[in-house]
Design a protein around this motif. Structure first.
Motif, PDB file in Angstrom:
ATOM      1  N   GLY A   5       0.779  -1.237   0.000  1.00 29.55           N
ATOM      2  CA  GLY A   5       0.000   0.000   0.000  1.00 29.55           C
ATOM      3  C   GLY A   5       0.807   1.281   0.000  1.00 29.55           C
ATOM      4  O   GLY A   5       0.241   2.379   0.151  1.00 29.55           O
ATOM      5  N   LEU A   6       2.118   1.199  -0.186  1.00 32.95           N
ATOM      6  CA  LEU A   6       2.959   2.392  -0.242  1.00 32.95           C
ATOM      7  C   LEU A   6       3.063   2.892  -1.682  1.00 32.95           C
ATOM      8  O   LEU A   6       2.900   2.117  -2.623  1.00 32.95           O
ATOM      9  N   PRO A   7       3.349   4.183  -1.874  1.00 36.53           N
ATOM     10  CA  PRO A   7       3.396   4.712  -3.235  1.00 36.53           C
ATOM     11  C   PRO A   7       4.606   4.229  -4.014  1.00 36.53           C
ATOM     12  O   PRO A   7       5.687   4.018  -3.446  1.00 36.53           O
ATOM     13  N   TYR A  12       5.021   9.018  -5.844  1.00 37.67           N
ATOM     14  CA  TYR A  12       5.609   9.820  -4.782  1.00 37.67           C
ATOM     15  C   TYR A  12       6.185  11.126  -5.320  1.00 37.67           C
ATOM     16  O   TYR A  12       6.058  12.171  -4.677  1.00 37.67           O
ATOM     17  N   VAL A  13       6.810  11.100  -6.486  1.00 32.43           N
ATOM     18  CA  VAL A  13       7.359  12.338  -7.051  1.00 32.43           C
ATOM     19  C   VAL A  13       6.237  13.330  -7.337  1.00 32.43           C
ATOM     20  O   VAL A  13       6.378  14.540  -7.109  1.00 32.43           O
ATOM     21  N   HIS A  15       3.442  13.523  -5.703  1.00 29.32           N
ATOM     22  CA  HIS A  15       3.087  14.027  -4.371  1.00 29.32           C
ATOM     23  C   HIS A  15       4.136  15.015  -3.866  1.00 29.32           C
ATOM     24  O   HIS A  15       3.803  16.068  -3.312  1.00 29.32           O
ATOM     25  N   GLN A  16       5.391  14.695  -4.092  1.00 35.13           N
ATOM     26  CA  GLN A  16       6.486  15.568  -3.661  1.00 35.13           C
ATOM     27  C   GLN A  16       6.410  16.927  -4.352  1.00 35.13           C
ATOM     28  O   GLN A  16       6.697  17.961  -3.734  1.00 35.13           O
ATOM     29  N   PHE A  17       6.013  16.928  -5.602  1.00 33.50           N
ATOM     30  CA  PHE A  17       5.818  18.183  -6.325  1.00 33.50           C
ATOM     31  C   PHE A  17       4.756  19.036  -5.631  1.00 33.50           C
ATOM     32  O   PHE A  17       4.934  20.257  -5.459  1.00 33.50           O
ATOM     33  N   ASP A  18       3.652  18.417  -5.227  1.00 31.67           N
ATOM     34  CA  ASP A  18       2.597  19.166  -4.520  1.00 31.67           C
ATOM     35  C   ASP A  18       3.120  19.756  -3.215  1.00 31.67           C
ATOM     36  O   ASP A  18       2.802  20.896  -2.856  1.00 31.67           O
ATOM     37  N   VAL A  19       3.940  18.987  -2.493  1.00 30.09           N
ATOM     38  CA  VAL A  19       4.524  19.471  -1.243  1.00 30.09           C
ATOM     39  C   VAL A  19       5.447  20.654  -1.514  1.00 30.09           C
ATOM     40  O   VAL A  19       5.413  21.664  -0.797  1.00 30.09           O
ATOM     41  N   THR A  70       6.945  10.679   6.821  1.00 29.13           N
ATOM     42  CA  THR A  70       5.517  10.435   7.040  1.00 29.13           C
ATOM     43  C   THR A  70       4.955   9.490   5.989  1.00 29.13           C
ATOM     44  O   THR A  70       4.186   8.569   6.292  1.00 29.13           O
ATOM     45  N   THR A  71       5.352   9.705   4.743  1.00 28.68           N
ATOM     46  CA  THR A  71       4.817   8.915   3.637  1.00 28.68           C
ATOM     47  C   THR A  71       5.222   7.453   3.729  1.00 28.68           C
ATOM     48  O   THR A  71       4.413   6.552   3.480  1.00 28.68           O
TER      49      THR A  71
END
Length: 232
Positions: A5-7, A12-13, A15-19, A70-71
């Protein structure tokens, strides 16, 4: 990690862009360019851009690191059936670019970081089992290598570490699991390889690779890797 269930890396990249956008690490103009790169599948370039901007700034670096922890925090998450199946295979060693601890928990034996070159060489010489987190661990900030570019730069600074990885590749069969063509190519381009007759294998999802046979042929001819294809 995705089996638990992990990205995966691409997710993840994104998601990292959004962060990075939310934290002000990238401005609107750059954000538009990075969005185009993501659409075109240039996720490694986006990750490199974010890391190169964040690492010199302690505050921004902590934002990225905290999100990474966290991720990929597994907590009470159990290893997946795929992890348990892998743990039943008598591997010589386990090398991973994953940031989670599921492989670490699935296999017994010492857990190494890239900076522990002397210990790595010792275990290789003794032919003892070990687990090596190639990109470091989120809980150890000084060990962490966020992108393939940072990994390559680390190898340039740590010749002994690169030599240890190369010696493993030319002396032991590798079984790549959960890697893309780009991921395998990036790893192999980073280490200095000598000619070897060892046969290697890669279990790969080819559902997003319409030209996978051509890329597989290059891996076979250049690196001795036979691709075992499957489709999700």
């Amino acid at each position: 990690g995705a089996q638990a269930g992990l990205p995966v890396w691409r997710s993840y990249v994104e998601h990292q862009f959004d962060v990075a956008l939310t934290s002000g690490l990238v401005d609107d103009a750059l954000a538009n360019a990075l969005r185009v790169s993501l659409v075109r599948g240039q996720h490694s370039d986006v990750a490199d851009s974010i890391a190169l901007r964040a690492w010199p700034n302690p505050t921004q670096r902590q934002v990225i690191l905290n999100d990474l922890r966290t991720t990929f925090e597994t907590g009470d998450r159990e290893p997946s059936p795929a992890h348990r199946a892998l743990a039943e295979i008598p591997f010589r060693a386990v090398l991973t670019t994953n940031f989670d601890s599921l492989l670490h928990r699935s296999f017994d034996g010492p857990n190494l970081l890239p900076q522990q070159t002397d210990r790595l060489k010792e275990l290789i010489a003794k032919k003892e089992f070990f687990k090596l987190h190639l990109y470091g661990a989120p809980e150890s900030e000084e060990s962490l290598l966020l992108t393939s570019l940072q990994f390559s730069e680390f190898l340039d600074r740590s010749i002994a570490f690169g030599e240890a990885l190369a010696s493993l590749y030319v002396s032991s069969p590798f079984f790549f699991v959960g890697c893309s063509f780009d991921g395998i190519q990036g790893y192999l381009n980073s280490i200095r390889l000598s000619p070897s007759s060892i046969q290697h294998y890669a279990l790969m999802d080819i559902s997003v690779e319409p030209l996978w046979k051509t890329r597989a042929d290059v891996l076979r001819l250049r690196y001795g890797i036979t691709v075992i294809p499957y489709e999700l």
